[in-house]
Each structure stands twice: as C-alpha cells, then as structure tokens.
Design a protein around this motif. Structure first.
Motif, short mmCIF file in Angstrom:
data_model
loop_
_atom_site.label_atom_id
_atom_site.label_comp_id
_atom_site.label_asym_id
_atom_site.label_seq_id
_atom_site.Cartn_x
_atom_site.Cartn_y
_atom_site.Cartn_z
N GLU A 176 21.95 41.53 49.32
CA GLU A 176 23.26 42.12 48.73
C GLU A 176 24.50 41.15 49.08
O GLU A 176 25.22 40.83 48.03
N ALA A 177 24.10 40.25 50.39
CA ALA A 177 25.27 39.44 50.67
C ALA A 177 25.24 38.23 49.66
O ALA A 177 26.34 37.94 49.13
N ALA A 178 24.12 38.02 49.21
CA ALA A 178 23.83 36.45 48.25
C ALA A 178 24.66 37.16 47.06
O ALA A 178 25.22 36.18 46.25
N ALA A 179 24.47 38.35 46.53
CA ALA A 179 24.93 38.82 45.24
C ALA A 179 26.36 38.84 45.22
O ALA A 179 26.99 38.65 44.11
N ASP A 180 26.98 38.96 46.44
CA ASP A 180 28.60 38.73 46.50
C ASP A 180 29.06 37.39 46.46
O ASP A 180 30.33 37.27 46.54
N ALA A 181 28.06 36.40 46.56
CA ALA A 181 28.73 35.00 46.69
C ALA A 181 29.47 34.61 45.29
O ALA A 181 29.06 35.34 44.35
N ASN A 182 30.47 33.55 45.51
CA ASN A 182 31.03 33.34 44.34
C ASN A 182 30.31 32.60 43.16
O ASN A 182 30.53 32.80 42.17
#
Length: 123
Positions: A84-90
C-alpha cells in the motif's frame, strides 16, 4: 547482522583473519552457502559499493550463493501495508516495492510480530 571485515590491497590484514572467520561462522550458522564469495567491508574509495567479491572464477549461470528464504527481503512476501505504501509512491517501480518491503521487514507491526511468533511455535 553479519560482521564486516577490513581488507587492504585485496587481502585481509593478518589481524583481521578473525573477521573473515567471524563472517564464515555467521554464514554457516544462518545457512548461507557461498563458497566462491568473499565478504569484506567496502574500501573508502568504493563509497559503500564494494565488499562482496568472487574469490574463485565463476562460470556463466553458475549459482554463487544459497541464501535461506528467511534472510531474503522480497516484495512478494511483504505485508499488505508495504505494498500500500509503495502504491502511494510518486513513481511506481520495483525499487519502491523493495524499499517498502525492506522497511516493513525492519519495522514490523505488533500484529506481524505476533503472527511470526505463532508461526514459529507451530513449526
């Protein structure tokens, strides 16, 4: 964490033979098998990019190390919060996925620790 070694001119200093032995003991205790690999601390001019070198010739497609799954950081095995955190990356990339997995492995949540303990007790 694995011990580091200091190598000067490609060879360990005589008083650092214990460091080499320390790495070999750590690797054996943790199931790492890498007979053609030499591990040492990076030299200053390598700016942190050295430290693992071939100690013998290695053939094309030859397996150079066997590392137990428990020592491997993988985005495939990462908890959902990491992805989920990686999906929020720019920028979407394998590097973001792996960074998220590494951070999750280094900083597990309370529930992840409890799940790991329960799994270890079953095994």
């Amino acid at each position: 964490s694995p011990p580091e070694q200091t190598v000067v001119g490609g060879e360990a200093e005589s008083d650092n033979d214990a460091g080499r032995d320390e790495w070999n003991v750590w690797a054996a205790e943790h199931g790492v098998v890498a007979p053609k690999i030499s591990v040492r601390a990076p030299l200053p001019d390598e700016r942190g990019k050295g430290g693992v070198h071939a100690s013998e010739p290695i053939g094309a497609l030859e397996v150079v190390a066997r590392i137990p799954r428990g020592l491997v950081v993988s985005a495939v095995d990462a908890p959902p919060r990491a992805m989920e955190a990686a999906a929020d990356a720019n920028e979407f990339s394998w590097a973001a996925d792996l960074t998220a997995a590494a951070l999750a492995a280094l900083h597990p949540s309370e529930s992840e620790l409890q799940e790991k303990d329960a799994t270890a007790k079953r095994d």
